[in-house]
Design a protein around this motif. Structure first.
Motif, PDB file in Angstrom:
ATOM      1  N   THR A  43       0.189   0.454  -7.376  1.00  0.00           N
ATOM      2  CA  THR A  43      -0.809   1.345  -7.721  1.00  0.00           C
ATOM      3  C   THR A  43      -1.226   0.000  -9.503  1.00  0.00           C
ATOM      4  O   THR A  43      -2.209   0.934 -10.241  1.00  0.00           O
ATOM      5  CB  THR A  43      -0.223   2.448  -8.064  1.00  0.00           C
ATOM      6  N   GLY A  44      -0.736  -1.085  -9.561  1.00  0.00           N
ATOM      7  CA  GLY A  44      -1.163  -1.980 -10.499  1.00  0.00           C
ATOM      8  C   GLY A  44      -0.285  -1.691 -11.395  1.00  0.00           C
ATOM      9  O   GLY A  44      -1.151  -2.111 -13.236  1.00  0.00           O
ATOM     10  N   PHE A  85      -6.599  -2.096  -1.582  1.00  0.00           N
ATOM     11  CA  PHE A  85      -5.530  -3.642  -2.230  1.00  0.00           C
ATOM     12  C   PHE A  85      -6.239  -4.119  -0.767  1.00  0.00           C
ATOM     13  O   PHE A  85      -6.254  -5.235  -0.086  1.00  0.00           O
ATOM     14  CB  PHE A  85      -4.877  -3.458  -2.381  1.00  0.00           C
ATOM     15  N   GLY A  86      -5.124  -3.311   0.452  1.00  0.00           N
ATOM     16  CA  GLY A  86      -5.140  -3.694   1.606  1.00  0.00           C
ATOM     17  C   GLY A  86      -6.510  -3.508   2.537  1.00  0.00           C
ATOM     18  O   GLY A  86      -7.454  -4.670   3.326  1.00  0.00           O
ATOM     19  N   LEU A 132      -4.961  -2.323  -8.484  1.00  0.00           N
ATOM     20  CA  LEU A 132      -5.828  -2.640  -7.008  1.00  0.00           C
ATOM     21  C   LEU A 132      -3.829  -2.619  -6.752  1.00  0.00           C
ATOM     22  O   LEU A 132      -3.927  -2.113  -5.292  1.00  0.00           O
ATOM     23  CB  LEU A 132      -6.002  -3.369  -6.381  1.00  0.00           C
ATOM     24  N   GLY A 133      -3.633  -3.208  -7.988  1.00  0.00           N
ATOM     25  CA  GLY A 133      -2.091  -3.351  -7.532  1.00  0.00           C
ATOM     26  C   GLY A 133      -1.936  -4.842  -6.926  1.00  0.00           C
ATOM     27  O   GLY A 133      -2.365  -5.447  -7.011  1.00  0.00           O
ATOM     28  N   GLY A 134      -0.586  -4.508  -6.504  1.00  0.00           N
ATOM     29  CA  GLY A 134      -0.354  -6.217  -5.282  1.00  0.00           C
ATOM     30  C   GLY A 134       0.207  -7.030  -7.601  1.00  0.00           C
ATOM     31  O   GLY A 134       0.347  -6.661  -8.204  1.00  0.00           O
TER      32      GLY A 134
END
Length: 438
Positions: free
Chosen positions: A138-139, A313-314, A386-388
């Motif tokens: 979730t960033g 994100f995906g 975006l997360g990641g």
């Protein structure tokens, strides 16, 4: 009964808790067969609450709609096991409550439940690892670091998870720019837990952020015996190798690594697909045509799975594949889907409203030659939602910079590059692209 990783179970069956500890070790070291170990535990003790709950969390982390349905089923089984055991430990209750939130799409709330429990019991490594994973998705890098900073001093060194906890801390430190400390802690994690793939990963990120291409490649090659034994994270390590090759301008090696180690079966975990799509897109941005065949193969996977992934994100990586293959009408439909997904009340709906939908639309419109219709600086500053990792999201920063450059938006370009330069100095792919564009 408390296992080696600090997980306390209401069911006192040593064989079951040992199998559960094996699952936690597999999760900590990113090895395959964690779910098989959980099933072994449940064969011995069908009411082992934590085994049901961790199986459910595994489904949440896969971020697919089918796996989320399975997670909901596991949640019900975990609740039934509590009833059959006439209660649960505080650890089990925290795990089940976190899963309840996660299944409902409240990933940050799930992490909060785990963090609250860890204030009372800092030795429960699994709760820390799951919180770290949820916040990564979730960033919430600040939440990641604040938790692991506290636990790294409070968790007992004798805990089997301590080295892996340091690996988590190292990764968060890298993401907030404390590179020297991240490298030191990551190396320390590997000294304690030599199979700590996440600590190894954190140090690789340090080299990537510093643009230390030779050092990064050497680090990964020296530890190939560790990361090639991982689950699908091994493909992500190969992606990092390809990224270092791209950094030195060795495009043939990039494609060789891509074909041999990245672009295998991409119908499973969306992260595998993200590795592949982002690498081809980076080549594209560098002026290298990876070939229609590779893009076509990715777009076919995207067609099957884009709407089954629960993370924006995906979904955005599936969008890149459709655009790269020239399937712009389908890409536009997916951008509309991301926009419509923002109408719900989940965490990811909020991500869609705040950055995902507008970024998706901008990517499609830019490909159609519609000009710059998005506030690129604004989007760049929100990409972390975006997360990641910074390294993964860099593909979108580069795309935004390219949009601004092609539209003659000097202010927007400066804004995007300013965001990028907070985490990474201009590297070879970007400097060469800027030179070609001027």
């Amino acid at each position: 009964m408390i296992d080696a990783f600090g997980s306390e179970h209401a069911v006192a069956q040593p064989a079951a808790t040992a199998a559960f500890a094996n699952a936690v070790h597999a999760l900590a070291s990113h090895r395959p067969h964690a779910c098989a170990h959980l099933e072994d535990a449940l064969q011995v003790a069908p009411t082992l609450t934590a085994a049901h709950a961790l199986s459910g969390m595994a489904g949440v982390l896969l971020a697919g709609r089918a796996s989320l349905d399975e997670a909901a089923t596991r949640l019900q089984r975990a609740r039934l096991s509590i009833d059959r055991n006439d209660g649960a430990t505080a650890f089990e209750r925290a795990l089940v409550n976190a899963l309840d939130n996660a299944v409902a799409g409240r990933l940050r709330a799930a992490a909060d439940v785990l963090d609250d429990f860890l204030y009372r019991e800092p030795n429960a490594f699994l709760a820390a690892k799951l919180s770290h994973a949820l916040r990564f998705m979730t960033g919430d890098v600040d939440g990641m670091v604040s938790l692991t900073a506290r636990l790294s001093s409070e968790c007992e060194r004798s805990n089997a998870g301590y080295g892996y906890l340091l690996g988590c801390h190292a990764f968060g430190l890298e993401e907030i720019g404390r590179l020297n400390e991240a490298e030191r802690v990551g190396r320390a994690a590997l000294e304690i837990a030599p199979d700590d793939a996440w600590g190894l990963h954190a140090v690789a990120h340090v080299f990537e952020t510093r643009n230390q291409v030779a050092e990064g490649s050497g680090w990964l090659e020296a530890h190939r015996g560790v990361w090639t034994r991982c689950n699908n994270l091994s493909r992500h390590f190969s992606w990092h190798l390809a990224l270092f090759a791209l950094g030195r301008g060795d495009h043939e090696s990039v494609l060789d690594i891509y074909d041999r180690e990245v672009a295998g079966d991409l119908d499973g975990d969306f992260r595998d697909f993200a590795n592949a799509a982002s690498m081809l897109w980076r080549l594209r941005q560098a002026g290298i045509d990876p070939g229609e065949t590779r893009w076509a193969a990715l777009s076919e996977v995207a067609e099957r799975h884009a709407r089954n992934t629960t993370l924006v994100f995906g979904q955005l990586h599936f969008l890149l594949a459709l655009i790269g293959a020239g399937r712009l009408d389908e890409a536009a439909d997916l951008a509309d889907f991301i926009h419509e997904s923002g109408r719900s009340t989940t965490d990811q709906a909020n991500v869609s409203r705040n950055v995902g939908a507008e970024l998706a639309s901008a990517l499609v419109q830019a490909e159609r030659g519609a000009g710059l219709q998005a506030p690129v600086g604004f989007l760049a500053r929100r990409l972390h939602r975006l997360g990641g990792s910074h390294a993964q999201r860099d593909v979108f920063l580069q795309a935004l910079a390219r949009m601004a450059q092609e539209a003659g938006d000097a202010v927007g370009l400066r804004q995007v590059l300013a965001v990028r330069r907070r985490h990474k100095a201009d590297d070879r792919p970007v400097t060469e692209w800027l030179a070609r564009s001027n």
